[in-house]
Design a protein around this motif. Sequence first.
Motif, PDB file in Angstrom:
ATOM      1  N   TYR A 101      -1.769  -1.197  -4.010  1.00 27.01           N
ATOM      2  CA  TYR A 101      -2.744  -0.111  -3.902  1.00 27.01           C
ATOM      3  C   TYR A 101      -2.015   1.228  -3.839  1.00 27.01           C
ATOM      4  O   TYR A 101      -0.945   1.337  -3.240  1.00 27.01           O
TER       5      TYR A 101
ATOM      6  N   GLY B 212      -4.725  -2.129  -7.542  1.00 28.91           N
ATOM      7  CA  GLY B 212      -6.012  -1.912  -6.885  1.00 28.91           C
ATOM      8  C   GLY B 212      -6.461  -0.483  -6.785  1.00 28.91           C
ATOM      9  O   GLY B 212      -7.534  -0.212  -6.241  1.00 28.91           O
TER      10      GLY B 212
ATOM     11  N   TRP C 110      -6.670   3.461  -5.468  1.00 30.68           N
ATOM     12  CA  TRP C 110      -6.634   4.062  -4.131  1.00 30.68           C
ATOM     13  C   TRP C 110      -7.321   3.157  -3.116  1.00 30.68           C
ATOM     14  O   TRP C 110      -8.379   2.594  -3.376  1.00 30.68           O
ATOM     15  N   LEU C 111      -6.700   3.014  -1.962  1.00 28.30           N
ATOM     16  CA  LEU C 111      -7.289   2.274  -0.852  1.00 28.30           C
ATOM     17  C   LEU C 111      -7.453   3.229   0.321  1.00 28.30           C
ATOM     18  O   LEU C 111      -6.464   3.809   0.789  1.00 28.30           O
TER      19      LEU C 111
ATOM     20  N   VAL D 112       0.858  -1.178   0.000  1.00 28.37           N
ATOM     21  CA  VAL D 112       0.000   0.000   0.000  1.00 28.37           C
ATOM     22  C   VAL D 112       0.895   1.229   0.000  1.00 28.37           C
ATOM     23  O   VAL D 112       1.634   1.478   0.955  1.00 28.37           O
TER      24      VAL D 112
END
Length: 377
Positions: free
Chosen positions: A220, A240, A242-243, A190
């Motif tokens: 992400y 993925g 934006w988380l 992330v």
Amino acid sequence: MKIVMFYHSLLSDWNHGNAHFLRGIVQELKQRGHEVQMFEPEQGWSLQNLVKDYGEEKIQELQEYYPGLETNFYNLESLNLDAVLAGADLVLVHEWNDHDLVKRIGQHHINKDYKLIFHDTHHRAVTEKASMAQYDLQHYDGVLAFGEVIRQIYLKENWTRKAWTWHEAADDSVFYPHEKGELEGDLVWVGNWGDEERTAELHEFLINPVKELGLKAKIYGVRYPQHALKSLAEAGIEYGGWLPNYKAPEVFAKYKVTVHVPRRPYVEALPGIPTIRPFEALSCGIPLISSPWEDAENLFTPGKDFLVAQNGEEMKKHLRAIINEPEIAEELVQHGLQTIRQRHTCRHRVNELEQVCSELGIVNSKIYLNAEITDEK
């Protein structure tokens, strides 16, 4: 205390890592009984991008994880500091604010009783020194710097007379180990691509090892240029987008390992500053492998809290060990969790902030609301 805070955004963590730490600090201060008022600019770029790409519902979703979290929006031209700062005991102003706002609050502080602190959580004191030098801090009571090396810069450059080291930390009310269900892959990362500050490092320590080991991985983040997305696709890595940061603990629980790849300024010029990602990963109980950075302030125990890979080959070796040898992974998880819980939560940082307030002369009866302290300074 009545605490007034001026930051870029409390609501949005779209390419805005400071929001992670800020939310935890605000909630911890409120739980201790302090009155906290947050101010962020109208039309702030982080919130604008979040709403444009993902809609207003993401702001509502935030309340599920941070109940009662509120902010106020201001317009720099119409901001009435007399009204906003009335009755304040402590005012915090983040370095990602407009130079004019920083100066105006400083001037307002003249002959006022509240304590005024500038808060720096970025590498710009090194990479954009001229811009940072333009902040007028002459009427501020001091600076909170998120690493000792930043603190020393403020003192050496005479930007401030007082400065304290105030590292970021994990909000363990949100970042804690989630029950592991069915795994979705081997590795998750992330993080935002950034401004080409770690492109080579991301290839060496993340993309290439995943590709060469044939791992199932997902990444992400935002601001991934086309060449980065192409590299991910070629390595078989799922992207993925934006988380929301508050979703990261749930995602970590679905993978076996994560990695930390610090940006180049932190490796080359700012030893001792890991940024918030390692704090959060360790707090969630996921095994962590880091590319090299110097833990100059002894925040962690490298090799026990997390593994360090000096190059891509070592990264592959460590990844194999964690994925294939559960006992190694579990030992890292437990040691890392213990370190966070003993030293690096938002509770610890609020304790440190309260000590700074005491040093600045705010009466203890206002600082320590839940303690039996009666002496007034």
